[in-house]
Design a protein around this motif. Structure first.
Motif, PDB file in Angstrom:
ATOM      1  N   TYR A 187      -9.029  -0.976  -3.903  1.00  0.00           N
ATOM      2  CA  TYR A 187      -8.850  -1.372  -2.506  1.00  0.00           C
ATOM      3  C   TYR A 187      -8.035  -2.659  -2.404  1.00  0.00           C
ATOM      4  CZ  TYR A 187     -12.699   1.965  -1.825  1.00  0.00           C
ATOM      5  OH  TYR A 187     -13.482   3.080  -1.820  1.00  0.00           O
ATOM      6  N   ASP A 188      -8.322  -3.615  -3.290  1.00  0.00           N
ATOM      7  CA  ASP A 188      -7.561  -4.882  -3.286  1.00  0.00           C
ATOM      8  C   ASP A 188      -6.088  -4.624  -3.549  1.00  0.00           C
ATOM      9  OD1 ASP A 188      -9.824  -6.354  -2.769  1.00  0.00           O
ATOM     10  OD2 ASP A 188     -10.204  -6.855  -4.862  1.00  0.00           O
ATOM     11  N   LEU A 190      -4.398  -1.768  -3.037  1.00  0.00           N
ATOM     12  CA  LEU A 190      -3.792  -1.043  -1.911  1.00  0.00           C
ATOM     13  C   LEU A 190      -3.508  -1.958  -0.734  1.00  0.00           C
ATOM     14  CD1 LEU A 190      -5.882   2.274  -1.933  1.00  0.00           C
ATOM     15  CD2 LEU A 190      -3.561   1.918  -2.771  1.00  0.00           C
ATOM     16  N   ASN A 191      -4.268  -3.025  -0.612  1.00  0.00           N
ATOM     17  CA  ASN A 191      -4.043  -3.956   0.504  1.00  0.00           C
ATOM     18  C   ASN A 191      -2.762  -4.768   0.343  1.00  0.00           C
ATOM     19  OD1 ASN A 191      -6.153  -3.535   2.381  1.00  0.00           O
ATOM     20  ND2 ASN A 191      -7.602  -4.560   1.023  1.00  0.00           N
ATOM     21  N   TYR A 192      -2.197  -4.760  -0.879  1.00  0.00           N
ATOM     22  CA  TYR A 192      -0.985  -5.536  -1.114  1.00  0.00           C
ATOM     23  C   TYR A 192       0.294  -4.724  -0.920  1.00  0.00           C
ATOM     24  CZ  TYR A 192      -3.410  -9.636  -2.903  1.00  0.00           C
ATOM     25  OH  TYR A 192      -4.181 -10.772  -3.001  1.00  0.00           O
ATOM     26  N   SER A 242      -8.847   1.995   5.237  1.00  0.00           N
ATOM     27  CA  SER A 242      -7.427   1.814   5.571  1.00  0.00           C
ATOM     28  C   SER A 242      -6.996   0.466   5.016  1.00  0.00           C
ATOM     29  CB  SER A 242      -7.196   1.873   7.082  1.00  0.00           C
ATOM     30  OG  SER A 242      -7.763   0.754   7.729  1.00  0.00           O
ATOM     31  N   ASN A 243      -5.820   0.440   4.407  1.00  0.00           N
ATOM     32  CA  ASN A 243      -5.355  -0.840   3.861  1.00  0.00           C
ATOM     33  C   ASN A 243      -4.792  -1.717   4.982  1.00  0.00           C
ATOM     34  OD1 ASN A 243      -2.911   0.405   4.359  1.00  0.00           O
ATOM     35  ND2 ASN A 243      -1.972  -0.205   2.411  1.00  0.00           N
ATOM     36  N   ASN A 244      -4.392  -2.922   4.631  1.00  0.00           N
ATOM     37  CA  ASN A 244      -3.945  -3.888   5.638  1.00  0.00           C
ATOM     38  C   ASN A 244      -2.764  -3.387   6.452  1.00  0.00           C
ATOM     39  OD1 ASN A 244      -5.915  -5.676   4.901  1.00  0.00           O
ATOM     40  ND2 ASN A 244      -4.609  -6.827   3.473  1.00  0.00           N
ATOM     41  N   SER A 245      -1.804  -2.714   5.776  1.00  0.00           N
ATOM     42  CA  SER A 245      -0.609  -2.233   6.484  1.00  0.00           C
ATOM     43  C   SER A 245      -0.979  -1.214   7.549  1.00  0.00           C
ATOM     44  CB  SER A 245       0.381  -1.615   5.491  1.00  0.00           C
ATOM     45  OG  SER A 245       0.859  -2.575   4.585  1.00  0.00           O
ATOM     46  N   THR A 269      -3.923  -0.703   8.907  1.00  0.00           N
ATOM     47  CA  THR A 269      -4.771  -1.325   9.934  1.00  0.00           C
ATOM     48  C   THR A 269      -3.923  -2.073  10.953  1.00  0.00           C
ATOM     49  OG1 THR A 269      -6.580  -1.543   8.338  1.00  0.00           O
ATOM     50  CG2 THR A 269      -6.711  -2.900  10.315  1.00  0.00           C
TER      51      THR A 269
END
Length: 385
Positions: A52-53, A55-57, A74-77, A79
């Protein structure tokens, strides 16, 4: 009797001893099993947390949904793009029937390639989506679908600006070119001017080049229009045999002049979903190329065949062919294998580029096979009706 009672007591004592020992061993094994499961759960949490960490990048959007299309991650992008809240349903903000249908197909075990969808909210967005069915519980302790989303909106905006620019410039050139062409035709019809040796030498060249420029502008305008409509899927039922016969008929005078024959191998019930005018443009370009790059007294063969749920049309000529190392480039704009030959026959280098985009609009596939100095075969695979 006393001896038997003594032996029985010993046997009972031994049984109690072994039962207690077994219970102790089982207790240890059970405890070890529970500990191993706890360790496994902790390791899974740490492993998934690392995923998850990571994928958030990444800049692409990643969404994980269950079979009911509930969002589990959902990753940061993703979201930030869609203002996602966990546990809400995907259909709440990505209201696209094709996307929801593809997710259902993925859960049913169908292999899917990536696809593009158009989302209309406050503005229009074009998204490329790849679906991965996670059967190994990499993300959650259940089978899930992972959506990898790329935002192509800016790319399509740039493409549209480019197409608009080309279309506007081509349109502006069209009017003065028509005037020039009319003037040249007036000169050609003037007998006094035609007797002038200088005019007689240059006039045919000027007329030929003006016609070539007119063809180029026509193809540029056509290509710009096709690119803007490429995402719109055709909806009409088309009989390909009837359409091919119509296209061939338009070339009767030209092929008679060069003694070129066109043979059509027909197949029954050869229908697809398509756009009649655009399909005519596809096969007009293919047949036109075959005629231009074939010598006199040659044969062009148009074959039709069915393979499962696919209808295949092949246009094969006995022309100059294409070197193997250049086949992958022939659908590029303005690319010509033999520039001098292309100029002499009035080619613009845009014919196969137009065909490529029209084939894409019909969700079809195009294969090109060629041998230099022997001929070229171009096959188009349509989904059968």
């Amino acid at each position: 009797m006393e001896l038997l009672n003594f032996i029985l007591l010993i046997i009972i004592a031994l049984l109690i001893f072994f039962l207690l020992k077994k219970e102790k061993v089982l207790g240890i094994n059970t405890e070890e099993k529970n500990n191993n499961e706890k360790i496994k759960i902790i390791e899974n949490k740490e492993y998934r947390g690392s995923i998850y960490d990571l994928l958030n990048y990444i800049p692409e959007g990643v969404i994980v949904v269950d079979k009911s299309k509930k969002i589990l991650f959902s990753n940061n992008s993703a979201t930030n793009w869609f203002q996602i809240k966990l546990n809400e349903n995907l259909s709440g903000f990505l209201r696209n029937p094709d996307l929801l249908n593809f997710i259902d197909k993925a859960f049913n075990g169908e292999n899917l390639s990536d696809f593009e969808i158009e989302i209309r909210t406050q503005s229009v967005s074009r998204l490329n989506i790849t679906i991965y069915l996670d059967k190994r519980d990499l993300f959650f302790d259940e089978t899930t679908c992972v959506l990898f989303i790329r935002d192509l909106t800016e790319f399509y905006k740039f493409q549209q600006l480019k197409s608009d620019f080309v279309a506007n410039v081509s349109h502006e050139l069209r009017t003065p070119l028509q005037s020039i062409k009319m003037g040249l035709e007036t000169f050609e019809n003037n007998s006094e001017l035609k007797n002038n040796s200088e005019v007689k030498n240059f006039l045919p060249v000027m007329i030929s080049q003006s016609e070539r420029m007119e063809n180029l502008i026509r193809d540029l305008l056509s290509l710009s229009k096709i690119e803007l409509q490429e995402h719109i899927r055709p909806t009409h039922e088309i009989d390909l045999i009837e359409l091919l016969e119509f296209v061939i008929k338009t070339y009767e005078k030209i092929i008679k002049k060069d003694n070129i024959s066109i043979v059509l191998n027909k197949t029954d019930n050869f229908k697809i979903i398509g756009d009649r005018d655009k399909l005519i443009e596809i096969f007009t370009n293919l047949i036109d190329n075959s005629i231009k790059y074939s010598d006199k007294n040659k044969t062009i063969t148009i074959s039709t065949k069915k393979e499962g749920e696919t209808n295949i049309v092949s246009v094969e000529d006995q022309g100059i062919g294409i070197p193997k190392e250049l086949i992958h480039r022939v659908t590029e704009r303005f690319f010509t294998v033999d520039p001098s030959k292309s100029r002499s026959v009035g080619g613009t280098g845009l014919g196969l580029a137009i065909v490529k985009h029209l084939v894409s609009q019909h969700r079809a596939e195009m294969d090109i096979n060629s041998v230099k100095n022997e001929g070229t075969s171009i096959s188009i695979k349509f989904n059968a009706l």
